[in-house]
Design a protein around this motif. Structure first.
Motif, PDB file in Angstrom:
ATOM      1  N   THR A   1      11.844   0.733   1.469  1.00  0.00           N
ATOM      2  CA  THR A   1      10.679   0.734   0.578  1.00  0.00           C
ATOM      3  C   THR A   1      10.149  -0.694   0.478  1.00  0.00           C
ATOM      4  N   VAL A   2       8.967  -0.825  -0.133  1.00  0.00           N
ATOM      5  CA  VAL A   2       8.362  -2.143  -0.289  1.00  0.00           C
ATOM      6  C   VAL A   2       8.546  -2.714  -1.689  1.00  0.00           C
ATOM      7  N   SER A   3       9.247  -1.986  -2.562  1.00  0.00           N
ATOM      8  CA  SER A   3       9.480  -2.505  -3.907  1.00  0.00           C
ATOM      9  C   SER A   3      10.669  -1.804  -4.546  1.00  0.00           C
ATOM     10  N   HIS A   4      11.209  -2.462  -5.570  1.00  0.00           N
ATOM     11  CA  HIS A   4      12.310  -1.867  -6.326  1.00  0.00           C
ATOM     12  C   HIS A   4      11.823  -0.643  -7.098  1.00  0.00           C
ATOM     13  N   SER A   5      10.585  -0.697  -7.590  1.00  0.00           N
ATOM     14  CA  SER A   5      10.078   0.450  -8.343  1.00  0.00           C
ATOM     15  C   SER A   5       9.924   1.668  -7.424  1.00  0.00           C
ATOM     16  N   LEU A   6       9.463   1.456  -6.205  1.00  0.00           N
ATOM     17  CA  LEU A   6       9.348   2.572  -5.266  1.00  0.00           C
ATOM     18  C   LEU A   6      10.730   3.102  -4.880  1.00  0.00           C
ATOM     19  N   ALA A   7      11.722   2.218  -4.773  1.00  0.00           N
ATOM     20  CA  ALA A   7      13.092   2.662  -4.508  1.00  0.00           C
ATOM     21  C   ALA A   7      13.586   3.547  -5.646  1.00  0.00           C
ATOM     22  N   GLY A   8      13.191   3.205  -6.879  1.00  0.00           N
ATOM     23  CA  GLY A   8      13.549   4.034  -8.035  1.00  0.00           C
ATOM     24  C   GLY A   8      12.909   5.406  -7.970  1.00  0.00           C
ATOM     25  N   VAL A   9      11.660   5.468  -7.523  1.00  0.00           N
ATOM     26  CA  VAL A   9      10.976   6.759  -7.368  1.00  0.00           C
ATOM     27  C   VAL A   9      11.710   7.608  -6.337  1.00  0.00           C
ATOM     28  N   VAL A  10      12.075   7.005  -5.217  1.00  0.00           N
ATOM     29  CA  VAL A  10      12.791   7.735  -4.166  1.00  0.00           C
ATOM     30  C   VAL A  10      14.107   8.272  -4.713  1.00  0.00           C
ATOM     31  N   ARG A  11      14.837   7.441  -5.468  1.00  0.00           N
ATOM     32  CA  ARG A  11      16.118   7.876  -6.033  1.00  0.00           C
ATOM     33  C   ARG A  11      15.936   9.017  -7.028  1.00  0.00           C
ATOM     34  N   ARG A  12      14.962   8.874  -7.932  1.00  0.00           N
ATOM     35  CA  ARG A  12      14.732   9.920  -8.946  1.00  0.00           C
ATOM     36  C   ARG A  12      14.283  11.234  -8.330  1.00  0.00           C
ATOM     37  N   ARG A  13      13.415  11.174  -7.356  1.00  0.00           N
ATOM     38  CA  ARG A  13      12.812  12.389  -6.821  1.00  0.00           C
ATOM     39  C   ARG A  13      13.572  13.033  -5.673  1.00  0.00           C
ATOM     40  N   THR A  14      14.399  12.250  -4.971  1.00  0.00           N
ATOM     41  CA  THR A  14      15.083  12.828  -3.810  1.00  0.00           C
ATOM     42  C   THR A  14      16.601  12.723  -3.893  1.00  0.00           C
ATOM     43  N   GLY A  15      17.098  11.907  -4.831  1.00  0.00           N
ATOM     44  CA  GLY A  15      18.537  11.727  -4.947  1.00  0.00           C
ATOM     45  C   GLY A  15      19.093  10.723  -3.937  1.00  0.00           C
ATOM     46  N   VAL A  16      18.239  10.071  -3.164  1.00  0.00           N
ATOM     47  CA  VAL A  16      18.677   9.102  -2.156  1.00  0.00           C
ATOM     48  C   VAL A  16      18.548   7.693  -2.734  1.00  0.00           C
ATOM     49  N   THR A  17      19.644   6.933  -2.637  1.00  0.00           N
ATOM     50  CA  THR A  17      19.617   5.549  -3.102  1.00  0.00           C
ATOM     51  C   THR A  17      19.217   4.643  -1.947  1.00  0.00           C
ATOM     52  N   VAL A  18      18.208   3.821  -2.179  1.00  0.00           N
ATOM     53  CA  VAL A  18      17.760   2.866  -1.165  1.00  0.00           C
ATOM     54  C   VAL A  18      18.617   1.614  -1.310  1.00  0.00           C
ATOM     55  N   ALA A  19      19.272   1.215  -0.210  1.00  0.00           N
ATOM     56  CA  ALA A  19      20.137   0.040  -0.223  1.00  0.00           C
ATOM     57  C   ALA A  19      19.315  -1.208  -0.559  1.00  0.00           C
ATOM     58  N   ALA A  20      19.951  -2.146  -1.247  1.00  0.00           N
ATOM     59  CA  ALA A  20      19.249  -3.368  -1.662  1.00  0.00           C
ATOM     60  C   ALA A  20      18.642  -4.104  -0.476  1.00  0.00           C
ATOM     61  N   ASP A  21      19.343  -4.122   0.659  1.00  0.00           N
ATOM     62  CA  ASP A  21      18.811  -4.844   1.819  1.00  0.00           C
ATOM     63  C   ASP A  21      17.736  -4.051   2.564  1.00  0.00           C
ATOM     64  N   ALA A  22      17.426  -2.832   2.087  1.00  0.00           N
ATOM     65  CA  ALA A  22      16.365  -2.023   2.692  1.00  0.00           C
ATOM     66  C   ALA A  22      15.090  -2.054   1.850  1.00  0.00           C
ATOM     67  N   ILE A  23      15.097  -2.859   0.799  1.00  0.00           N
ATOM     68  CA  ILE A  23      13.893  -3.051  -0.013  1.00  0.00           C
ATOM     69  C   ILE A  23      13.238  -4.332   0.477  1.00  0.00           C
ATOM     70  N   GLN A  24      12.121  -4.172   1.131  1.00  0.00           N
ATOM     71  CA  GLN A  24      11.429  -5.302   1.747  1.00  0.00           C
ATOM     72  C   GLN A  24      10.074  -5.493   1.069  1.00  0.00           C
ATOM     73  N   PRO A  25      10.004  -6.358   0.062  1.00  0.00           N
ATOM     74  CA  PRO A  25       8.723  -6.561  -0.612  1.00  0.00           C
ATOM     75  C   PRO A  25       7.651  -7.043   0.360  1.00  0.00           C
ATOM     76  N   MET A  26       6.429  -6.600   0.103  1.00  0.00           N
ATOM     77  CA  MET A  26       5.343  -7.019   0.978  1.00  0.00           C
ATOM     78  C   MET A  26       5.073  -8.500   0.764  1.00  0.00           C
ATOM     79  N   PRO A  27       4.685  -9.179   1.834  1.00  0.00           N
ATOM     80  CA  PRO A  27       4.389 -10.613   1.681  1.00  0.00           C
ATOM     81  C   PRO A  27       3.059 -10.801   0.934  1.00  0.00           C
ATOM     82  N   VAL A  28       2.985 -11.858   0.199  1.00  0.00           N
ATOM     83  CA  VAL A  28       1.763 -12.195  -0.513  1.00  0.00           C
ATOM     84  C   VAL A  28       1.303 -13.555  -0.014  1.00  0.00           C
ATOM     85  N   ALA A  29       0.053 -13.645   0.367  1.00  0.00           N
ATOM     86  CA  ALA A  29      -0.492 -14.913   0.833  1.00  0.00           C
ATOM     87  C   ALA A  29      -0.447 -15.923  -0.299  1.00  0.00           C
ATOM     88  N   THR A  30      -0.037 -17.126   0.013  1.00  0.00           N
ATOM     89  CA  THR A  30       0.047 -18.150  -1.026  1.00  0.00           C
ATOM     90  C   THR A  30      -1.104 -19.138  -0.944  1.00  0.00           C
TER      91      THR A  30
END
Length: 170
Positions: A23-52
């Protein structure tokens, strides 16, 4: 998955069979867990880059901007209709349509009708490098109805988020 329970029901077996879910965020990982029962591993959460890079604050001179490919599925006609309602309610800004596609002629015909006459400008395709400059002048930015819906199910909202973040719309 949160807003459409039937989608979660359909997605559950797919997510459970997947070797890795990202997933691209911790909140989206939470949605996946709540709705599907699948836990997204911490190293599989890849936040999108933001231009600085420095982001200009919009000066509002560019009117309302619609950015995207002009196809029926993007429902840009809906943006024109909504803009006509806003103008009838007193809005006195221009609508700038950035993009090209097979619906352009039909959209231009709609823009020529009396409730929008002279209020809509079509820029056609622009280079990606020119998009932040356009958004830096935008009073507001509208996304197509298709993109607002599809971004819930795909990663496409990242592109929109980056483009709008670069302009810091007020």
């Amino acid at each position: 998955l949160d807003s459409l329970p039937p989608l979660a029901w359909l997605a559950r077996p797919v997510f459970r069979r997947a070797r890795v879910v990202t997933t691209v965020s911790h909140s989206l990982a939470g949605v996946v867990r709540r709705r599907t029962g699948v836990t997204v591993a911490a190293d599989a959460i890849q936040p999108m880059p933001v231009a600085t890079a420095a982001r200009p604050v919009t000066d509002g001179s560019g009117g309302v901007i619609v950015l995207g490919r002009l196809t029926a599925q993007k429902r840009v006609m809906l943006s024109l209709d909504a803009f006509a309602i806003a103008r009838a309610s007193g809005l006195r800004r221009q609508l700038v349509v950035v993009g090209d596609g097979p619906e352009r002629t039909r959209l231009e015909q709609r823009a020529a009708q009396s409730d929008l006459a002279g209020a809509v400008q079509f820029l056609g395709s622009v280079a990606p490098a020119d998009v932040p400059g356009l958004l830096a002048t935008a009073a507001a930015g509208w996304r197509s109805a298709h993109d607002v819906l599809s971004c819930r199910w795909t990663g496409r909202r990242r592109w929109h988020a980056r483009a709008y973040a670069r302009a810091r719309l007020a």
